[in-house]
Design an enzyme around this catalytic site. Structure first.
Site, mmCIF file in Angstrom:
data_model
loop_
_atom_site.group_PDB
_atom_site.id
_atom_site.type_symbol
_atom_site.label_atom_id
_atom_site.label_comp_id
_atom_site.label_asym_id
_atom_site.label_seq_id
_atom_site.Cartn_x
_atom_site.Cartn_y
_atom_site.Cartn_z
ATOM 1 N N GLY A 69 63.579 34.407 -2.952
ATOM 2 C CA GLY A 69 64.368 33.516 -3.365
ATOM 3 C C GLY A 69 64.173 32.903 -4.891
ATOM 4 C CD GLU A 102 64.344 46.272 0.635
ATOM 5 O OE1 GLU A 102 64.081 46.152 -0.358
ATOM 6 O OE2 GLU A 102 63.709 46.177 1.639
ATOM 7 C CG MET A 124 60.203 34.523 4.078
ATOM 8 S SD MET A 124 61.467 34.394 5.459
ATOM 9 C CE MET A 124 60.581 33.879 7.125
ATOM 10 C CD GLU A 125 58.496 39.417 4.620
ATOM 11 O OE1 GLU A 125 58.927 39.575 3.223
ATOM 12 O OE2 GLU A 125 59.470 38.940 5.400
ATOM 13 C CG ASP A 164 68.040 33.506 -1.680
ATOM 14 O OD1 ASP A 164 67.462 34.408 -1.252
ATOM 15 O OD2 ASP A 164 67.222 32.479 -1.627
ATOM 16 C CB ILE A 180 62.894 28.248 0.720
ATOM 17 C CG1 ILE A 180 61.379 28.502 0.942
ATOM 18 C CG2 ILE A 180 62.699 26.932 -0.255
ATOM 19 C CD1 ILE A 180 60.816 27.698 1.691
HETATM 20 N N1 ADE Z 1 63.713 36.152 0.865
HETATM 21 C C1 ADE Z 1 64.719 35.999 0.212
HETATM 22 N N2 ADE Z 1 65.419 34.717 0.004
HETATM 23 C C2 ADE Z 1 64.286 33.809 0.574
HETATM 24 C C3 ADE Z 1 64.375 32.418 0.578
HETATM 25 N N3 ADE Z 1 65.434 31.772 0.212
HETATM 26 N N4 ADE Z 1 63.237 31.883 1.297
HETATM 27 C C4 ADE Z 1 62.271 32.719 1.919
HETATM 28 N N5 ADE Z 1 62.208 34.135 1.696
HETATM 29 C C5 ADE Z 1 63.543 34.675 1.046
#
Ligand code: ADE
Length: 253
Positions: free
Chosen positions: A81, A15, A197-198, A221, A176
């Site tokens: 996710g 990115e 995660m941020e 995902d 996750i």
């Molecule tokens: N960012 C992208 N996919 C994720 C997931 N499965 N868990 C946490 N952060 C993510």
């Protein structure tokens, strides 16, 4: 009001590289293990940086952008996710509110509440939401966004008509990748759209410093036992999404 300086944080090198290629008059500076690219995109002043992964990394980076570079706004882009079963890989989530799903100070305070701040949900800034929402919807409706991605890649991920969702996002220092873990999160947060995660860390820092922010996530995902495979394969596509969305949003600022 003074000139706006937009801090752009990305959680993927792909990115950052794509957005950096749009910049002119660039100066770079290394500090604290990050590279900060200052310059312009069109007529907008920006400072672009790779946040690295996880909440501490993101909070430190956001703080640095605010204190050292005087950014007036922060836009975070990255992948997430999906938790809501309606969401598919390639859909986009614009955070309305963000929460730390792994924060638990009970019995001293309610679950998810940030100690001593007394906040649980951090809202995105209303102007950012409106602007990003209409710009991204237009990119999707016009087909501009997917036309930037090769048909092979679209086919690989089953992306046909990606959609924009606006809603709640949960952040934690965990990737996750198991049903059990998803269930543990959604048991108490049934309405969240996706996990990452941020975002909540950036939104918390921005709340504390009074800096308008927004968090934009592309679904990479479905936060299940294949998430690590889908996540890794999706990264190049995420770079294209980020470039398209950021350039269109900045053109409206
Ligand atoms: N960012 C992208 N996919 C994720 C997931 N499965 N868990 C946490 N952060 C993510």
């Amino acid at each position: 009001m003074g000139e706006k300086i937009i801090g752009i944080m990305g959680a993927m090198h792909e990115e950052i590289d794509g957005i950096a290629a749009l910049m002119s008059h660039v100066q770079t500076e290394e500090m604290g293990g990050r590279t900060y690219h200052s310059g312009s995109i069109g007529s907008v002043r920006v400072v672009l940086t790779f946040s690295r992964w996880g909440k501490v990394a993101a909070a430190v980076t956001a703080t640095h952008l605010i204190l050292k570079y005087g950014v007036t706004d922060i836009i975070f882009t990255g992948v997430a996710g999906a938790i809501d079963p309606e969401l598919h890989v390639g859909d986009i989530v614009l955070a309305q509110r963000l929460i730390h799903h792994d924060l638990d100070g009970r019995p001293l305070m309610p679950r998810y509440e940030v100690p001593l701040l007394g906040m649980t949900w951090f809202p995105a800034h209303e102007d950012h939401l409106q602007r990003a929402g209409s710009v991204i919807q237009r990119l999707l409706d016009s087909g501009t966004l997917i036309s930037a991605i090769s048909p092979e890649r679209l086919h690989l991920f089953g992306i046909e008509h990606p959609k924009l969702y606006i809603g709640d996002i949960a952040s934690g220092d965990q990737f996750i990748s198991a049903q059990q873990h998803r269930d543990a999160i959604t048991e108490h947060l049934p309405d969240i759209l996706c996990v990452e995660m941020e975002g909540a860390a950036v939104a918390q820092v921005c709340y504390e410093y009074g800096v308008p922010c927004s968090v934009i996530r592309t679904i990479s995902d479905t936060a299940d036992d294949r998430s690590h495979i889908d996540f890794s394969r999706f990264i190049p596509v995420a770079g294209t999404y980020a470039v398209q969305m950021i350039s269109a949003i900045l053109a409206q600022m």
